[in-house]
Design an enzyme around this catalytic site. Structure first.
Site, PDB file in Angstrom:
ATOM      1  N   LYS A  42       0.381  -1.000   0.395  1.00  0.00           N
ATOM      2  CA  LYS A  42      -0.137  -0.089  -0.055  1.00  0.00           C
ATOM      3  C   LYS A  42       0.658   1.170  -0.108  1.00  0.00           C
ATOM      4  O   LYS A  42      -0.179   2.380  -0.360  1.00  0.00           O
ATOM      5  CB  LYS A  42      -0.785   0.377   0.925  1.00  0.00           C
ATOM      6  CG  LYS A  42      -2.058  -0.796   0.849  1.00  0.00           C
ATOM      7  CD  LYS A  42      -2.630  -0.567   0.019  1.00  0.00           C
ATOM      8  CE  LYS A  42      -3.846  -1.288  -0.654  1.00  0.00           C
ATOM      9  NZ  LYS A  42      -5.538  -1.272  -0.745  1.00  0.00           N
TER      10      LYS A  42
HETATM   11  C1  LIG Z   1      -2.363  -7.591   3.041  1.00  0.00           C
HETATM   12  C2  LIG Z   1      -3.438  -6.634   1.808  1.00  0.00           C
HETATM   13  N1  LIG Z   1      -3.530  -7.564   0.708  1.00  0.00           N
HETATM   14  C3  LIG Z   1      -4.413  -7.157  -0.153  1.00  0.00           C
HETATM   15  C4  LIG Z   1      -5.173  -6.278  -0.806  1.00  0.00           C
HETATM   16  C5  LIG Z   1      -5.106  -6.040  -1.501  1.00  0.00           C
HETATM   17  O1  LIG Z   1      -4.753  -4.771  -2.255  1.00  0.00           O
HETATM   18  P1  LIG Z   1      -5.837  -3.384  -3.696  1.00  0.00           P
HETATM   19  O2  LIG Z   1      -6.743  -2.895  -2.296  1.00  0.00           O
HETATM   20  O3  LIG Z   1      -4.955  -2.972  -4.365  1.00  0.00           O
HETATM   21  O4  LIG Z   1      -6.951  -4.436  -4.310  1.00  0.00           O
HETATM   22  C6  LIG Z   1      -4.940  -5.047   0.514  1.00  0.00           C
HETATM   23  C7  LIG Z   1      -5.676  -3.574   0.546  1.00  0.00           C
HETATM   24  O5  LIG Z   1      -5.243  -3.638   1.390  1.00  0.00           O
HETATM   25  C8  LIG Z   1      -4.239  -5.819   1.461  1.00  0.00           C
HETATM   26  O6  LIG Z   1      -4.305  -4.985   2.805  1.00  0.00           O
END
Ligand SMILES: Cc1ncc(COP(=O)(O)O)c(C=O)c1O
Length: 379
Positions: A42
């Site tokens: 992120k």
């Molecule tokens: C640990 C984790 N994995 C996967 C994701 C998914 O990513 P995205 O929001 O870019 O789809 C997030 C999003 O908050 C996350 O914190």
């Protein structure tokens, strides 16, 4: 090398998992995002959105950043706010772990815990609505709005996707990522479908989430899932979707810590399990790139706590063979995700998405590269 903390975002390694991944199948490569300074993928979207907001004068010195996040995106913003001197307000929910709350506060963010559930039994809509309301009320504030802002996927199109292609000069057969806001899968799939169209794009969601259709129910995997298909994800670019059950995600993440020395969170456990499945169907030399969105430290009190695992009714340990068998038994949820999409353009109005997001999205949609083959529906 002398740099600021924010300059260490990105350029993460691709790592192998030789104990779980056999030599007579495809090779799994984990894009290990834990090495970002805020501890997760992120950081990439957060720094991109903040830089763009500064460039456009939407975020000024002394300003306040307001965001809805169950953890990682909020932590990234809190870190950036600390480094750049912004006030940061993060709206979390009761699923946010104590470790994440401590990290948010450690970086100086103000935390609001939203306890009212939305109509899908989740907190996404109530968190977003309240964040939008606060942004209207607090002067000199900026809403990055990761869920509705297309700069989120653009960040990954411009950084993560290029890094992956550069580190895989021989190409890859499949790419796998978990989905919540759709930032990572949306941006990377768009890039790969443009520059390496033969790569199979696989999305991973939680059983209980409705990104790829199906009914909404509660689930325990943090950071993954949503009650609708996010605008950052163009389903036309996704070839296949899996939904993974809570216990499978947690057990796989535990197994990778124990048998590979690789710390990852539950969403990455879900992705890595799918990666093993896909590799089992491929030949040696074929590569499967799998996003590992964060590390395991922030789940010390849940994922790595035997008592907590037992309270959920989960097993506490699985050896490599058990995980490989679990992978072999996985079935895709959909081989045509575009048929299961669940876009909700009505949410732009009902959640009162800020004008700054809508203006930004028109700009992004006007960029020539962004629109190649795109079928994203957005007002
Ligand atoms: C640990 C984790 N994995 C996967 C994701 C998914 O990513 P995205 O929001 O870019 O789809 C997030 C999003 O908050 C996350 O914190």
């Amino acid at each position: 090398m002398i740099v600021t903390i924010l300059e260490t975002i990105g350029n993460t390694p691709l790592i192998t998992i030789p104990n779980s991944n056999k030599a007579d199948e495809g090779q799994v490569l984990l894009k290990y995002e834990r090495y970002n300074p805020g501890g997760s993928i992120k950081d990439r979207a957060a720094i991109y959105l903040i830089h763009e907001a500064e460039r456009r004068g939407l975020l000024k010195p002394g300003g306040t950043i307001i965001e809805s996040s169950s953890g990682n995106f909020g932590i990234s913003l809190a870190m950036i706010g600390a480094a750049k001197g912004y006030r940061v307000i993060v709206l979390v929910d009761p699923k946010t772990t104590n470790a994440n709350l401590a990290l948010l506060k450690g970086f100086g963010a103000e935390v609001i815990v939203v306890t009212e559930q939305d109509d899908s039994g989740s907190y996404h809509k109530t968190r977003i609505s309240l964040a939008n309301k606060l942004a209207r009320e607090i002067e000199n504030s900026y809403r990055p709005d990761q869920c509705f802002n297309l700069l989120n996927s653009e960040a990954h199109y411009k950084s993560t996707a290029r890094e992956i292609m550069d580190s895989c000069p021989g190409g890859m057969k499949a790419f796998i990522a978990a989905v919540s806001t759709g930032g990572q899968l949306g941006g990377i799939s768009k890039y790969l479908k443009t520059y390496a169209p033969d790569v199979q794009i696989i999305g991973v969601d939680a059983v209980g989430s409705a990104i790829f259709g199906g009914h909404s129910d509660s689930y325990r995997i943090p950071g993954i899932g949503l009650g609708w298909t996010p605008v950052n994800l163009d389903m036309e670019f996704v070839d296949c979707a899996y939904k993974i059950a809570d216990e499978q995600a947690f057990l796989t993440a535990r197994a990778f810590a124990r048998h590979e020395g690789v710390l990852m969170g539950p969403s990455s456990g879900a992705c890595a399990l799918v990666a093993l499945r896909v590799a089992q169907q491929l030949a040696p030399g074929d590569r499967v790139v799998c996003m590992v969105s964060d590390g395991g430290e922030r789940y010390i009190q849940t994922l790595f706590n035997d008592e907590w695992m037992e309270q959920q009714g989960f097993a506490t340990a699985a050896d490599t063979e058990t995980i490989r068998t679990m992978a072999r038994q996985l079935q895709p949820w959909s081989m045509r995700p575009s048929d299961c999409s669940n876009y909700r353009s009505d949410l732009l109005d009902s959640l009162e998405v800020p004008d700054s997001t809508l203006r930004m999205n028109s700009e992004v949609l006007n960029r020539e590269y962004y629109n190649q083959g795109s079928s994203i529906y957005i007002d």
